[in-house]
Design a protein around this motif. Sequence first.
Motif, PDB file in Angstrom:
ATOM      1  N   MET A 169       0.688  -1.164   0.036  1.00 27.57           N
ATOM      2  CA  MET A 169      -0.010  -0.044  -0.084  1.00 27.57           C
ATOM      3  C   MET A 169       0.991   1.097  -0.054  1.00 27.57           C
ATOM      4  N   SER A 170       0.759   2.221  -0.776  1.00 24.55           N
ATOM      5  CA  SER A 170       1.379   3.402  -1.047  1.00 24.55           C
ATOM      6  C   SER A 170       0.946   4.376   0.240  1.00 24.55           C
ATOM      7  N   SER A 171       2.019   5.353   0.377  1.00 21.42           N
ATOM      8  CA  SER A 171       1.929   6.192   1.421  1.00 21.42           C
ATOM      9  C   SER A 171       0.670   6.961   1.219  1.00 21.42           C
ATOM     10  N   ASP A 172       0.321   7.422  -0.101  1.00 19.92           N
ATOM     11  CA  ASP A 172      -0.989   8.275  -0.376  1.00 19.92           C
ATOM     12  C   ASP A 172      -2.113   7.622   0.172  1.00 19.92           C
ATOM     13  N   SER A 173      -2.063   6.260   0.059  1.00 18.69           N
ATOM     14  CA  SER A 173      -3.360   5.330   0.571  1.00 18.69           C
ATOM     15  C   SER A 173      -3.353   5.310   1.829  1.00 18.69           C
ATOM     16  N   VAL A 174      -2.142   5.022   2.601  1.00 19.00           N
ATOM     17  CA  VAL A 174      -2.096   4.951   4.019  1.00 19.00           C
ATOM     18  C   VAL A 174      -2.791   6.399   4.468  1.00 19.00           C
ATOM     19  N   PHE A 175      -2.211   7.402   4.165  1.00 18.02           N
ATOM     20  CA  PHE A 175      -2.796   8.975   4.368  1.00 18.02           C
ATOM     21  C   PHE A 175      -4.223   8.864   4.404  1.00 18.02           C
ATOM     22  N   VAL A 176      -4.782   8.452   3.319  1.00 23.35           N
ATOM     23  CA  VAL A 176      -6.221   8.731   2.890  1.00 23.35           C
ATOM     24  C   VAL A 176      -7.084   7.973   4.051  1.00 23.35           C
ATOM     25  N   TRP A 177      -6.612   6.665   4.131  1.00 22.10           N
ATOM     26  CA  TRP A 177      -7.294   5.642   4.887  1.00 22.10           C
ATOM     27  C   TRP A 177      -7.158   6.108   6.540  1.00 22.10           C
ATOM     28  N   ILE A 178      -5.920   6.692   6.783  1.00 25.46           N
ATOM     29  CA  ILE A 178      -5.825   7.258   8.398  1.00 25.46           C
ATOM     30  C   ILE A 178      -6.831   8.379   8.386  1.00 25.46           C
ATOM     31  N   CYS A 179      -6.998   9.382   7.461  1.00 27.54           N
ATOM     32  CA  CYS A 179      -8.040  10.522   7.538  1.00 27.54           C
ATOM     33  C   CYS A 179      -9.328  10.016   7.837  1.00 27.54           C
ATOM     34  N   VAL A 180      -9.577   8.906   7.023  1.00 28.92           N
ATOM     35  CA  VAL A 180     -10.958   8.494   6.836  1.00 28.92           C
ATOM     36  C   VAL A 180     -11.558   7.809   8.378  1.00 28.92           C
ATOM     37  N   ALA A 181     -10.310   7.012   8.768  1.00 28.66           N
ATOM     38  CA  ALA A 181     -10.551   6.258  10.080  1.00 28.66           C
ATOM     39  C   ALA A 181     -10.686   7.424  11.225  1.00 28.66           C
ATOM     40  N   ALA A 182      -9.827   8.300  11.128  1.00 26.50           N
ATOM     41  CA  ALA A 182      -9.777   9.526  12.210  1.00 26.50           C
ATOM     42  C   ALA A 182     -11.216  10.235  12.000  1.00 26.50           C
ATOM     43  N   GLY A 183     -11.560  10.444  10.966  1.00 26.41           N
ATOM     44  CA  GLY A 183     -12.945  11.116  10.744  1.00 26.41           C
ATOM     45  C   GLY A 183     -14.046  10.190  11.581  1.00 26.41           C
ATOM     46  N   TRP A 184     -14.167   9.081  11.280  1.00 28.43           N
ATOM     47  CA  TRP A 184     -15.087   7.945  11.867  1.00 28.43           C
ATOM     48  C   TRP A 184     -14.955   8.140  13.317  1.00 28.43           C
ATOM     49  N   LEU A 185     -13.595   7.983  13.837  1.00 33.92           N
ATOM     50  CA  LEU A 185     -13.561   7.967  15.205  1.00 33.92           C
ATOM     51  C   LEU A 185     -13.966   9.252  15.873  1.00 33.92           C
ATOM     52  N   MET A 186     -13.540  10.318  15.292  1.00 30.43           N
ATOM     53  CA  MET A 186     -13.868  11.769  15.881  1.00 30.43           C
ATOM     54  C   MET A 186     -15.461  11.904  15.791  1.00 30.43           C
ATOM     55  N   ILE A 187     -16.078  11.578  14.691  1.00 28.78           N
ATOM     56  CA  ILE A 187     -17.747  11.964  14.755  1.00 28.78           C
ATOM     57  C   ILE A 187     -18.464  10.821  15.562  1.00 28.78           C
ATOM     58  N   LEU A 188     -17.969   9.568  15.789  1.00 28.75           N
ATOM     59  CA  LEU A 188     -18.661   8.586  16.466  1.00 28.75           C
ATOM     60  C   LEU A 188     -18.496   9.149  18.063  1.00 28.75           C
ATOM     61  N   GLY A 189     -17.164   9.312  18.362  1.00 25.13           N
ATOM     62  CA  GLY A 189     -16.772   9.978  19.678  1.00 25.13           C
ATOM     63  C   GLY A 189     -17.534  11.159  19.986  1.00 25.13           C
ATOM     64  N   SER A 190     -17.835  12.094  19.185  1.00 20.09           N
ATOM     65  CA  SER A 190     -18.528  13.248  19.340  1.00 20.09           C
ATOM     66  C   SER A 190     -20.096  12.853  19.508  1.00 20.09           C
ATOM     67  N   LEU A 191     -20.431  11.977  18.757  1.00 21.31           N
ATOM     68  CA  LEU A 191     -21.933  11.802  18.742  1.00 21.31           C
ATOM     69  C   LEU A 191     -22.204  10.994  20.071  1.00 21.31           C
TER      70      LEU A 191
END
Length: 309
Positions: free
Chosen positions: A1-23
Motif C-alpha cells: 500500500m502506497s503512502s498516499d493510500s495510508v494517508f487517506v485511510w488514516i484520515c477516513v478512520a480518524a473522521g469516523w472515530l472523531m464523529i462517533l466519539g462526538s456523537l
Amino acid sequence: MSSDSVFVWICVAAGWLMILGSLLFAQTRKAQDRRFLQFWQNTGLPMGTERMALTVRRRIRISGTGVLVGFLAGLLAATVILLLRPELVSPPFVWLIALPATLIGASTFDLGLTLRESRILPLTDDPRPARSPAVVLADYVSPGRLRAAPLLVILAAVLAGGALWLGLVGMLTPDVFLQSAALPVLAVAGVNLIVGRFAARRMLRQTPSAGTDLERAWDDAFRAESLRSASMFQTIIAWLAVGAVSLGFLNSWGAASGTAWSAGLESQLFTWGYLATIIWFGHSSATGYSRGRLWPNIVQPGPPADQTA
C-alpha cells in the motif's frame, strides 16, 4: 500500500472515530448541560418558564445529534466511494470528496430538522399570522457571510471558463483540465448552494407555530444557528471548488509548458481556505446577530428557569 493510500485511510478512520466519539459524548448529561447553557448565554434571551427550558434543551439535543448524524452519513458515502473506486485514493480525495460529502450531509440534516422543528412549542390548532415585516436571510446571517459562497462559486466558474477558452486556443492542455476534479467539484458547489438557499428561503416562509414574542425569538435563534452553519458549509465547499479549478488550471498549464505549477499547492490552498472560513464564521455569535436584528428590545435574562431540566 502506497503512502498516499495510508494517508487517506488514516484520515477516513480518524473522521469516523472523531464523529462517533462526538456523537456518543453529545448524548451525555454533561455535554447537554454545557450546550444548553452556552446556547442560552449566546442568545441573551430570557428563558421564561420551565416548559421553555425543557423545549429549548430538547431542540438543542435534536439539532446537535442531527448534525453529527449528517456528518456520519456523508462520511459513509465517501467511504463507499473509496471502496468502490480505489483508484481515487490520493490526498485530494480527502478535500474534494470526503470533506464535501460530510459537510453536505451535515447541512442537509441540520436544515431538514430545522424545517421540521421550526416551532418552539407544540403546534396547536390556533391560526398563527405571518410576521410583519417578513424576515429575510440577512436578518439571520450577515451580508458578507451570505455573499461569500455565491461569489466564490462565480469565481470558480470564471476560472473554469477561462481554462476552457485557453484550452481551445492551445495555451492549455484541455484534456488534463477536463480529467481533473475541477468541473465535478464546481458542479457540486453550485448545486449545494442553490438547494441550500432554496431550503433556507422555504424555512423563512414557514408560519411559525410560536405565539408569543419570546417563543418567536427563541425560534429565530435556532434558525440563525442553522442558517449560519449552512452558509459556512456552502462557503467551504465553494472554496474547495475554487481550489480544484485552480489546480486543474495549473496542471493543464504545466502539461502544456512542461512545468509542475501545482506541486505542493494542494494542501496549502485547501487547508488555509478551510481554516480561514472556520475562523471567520466562528467570530461572533449567530444567535446574538439575529437577536440584535429582530429582537433588540427583549430584556437581558437572569438564570434559566431550570438549568438542569
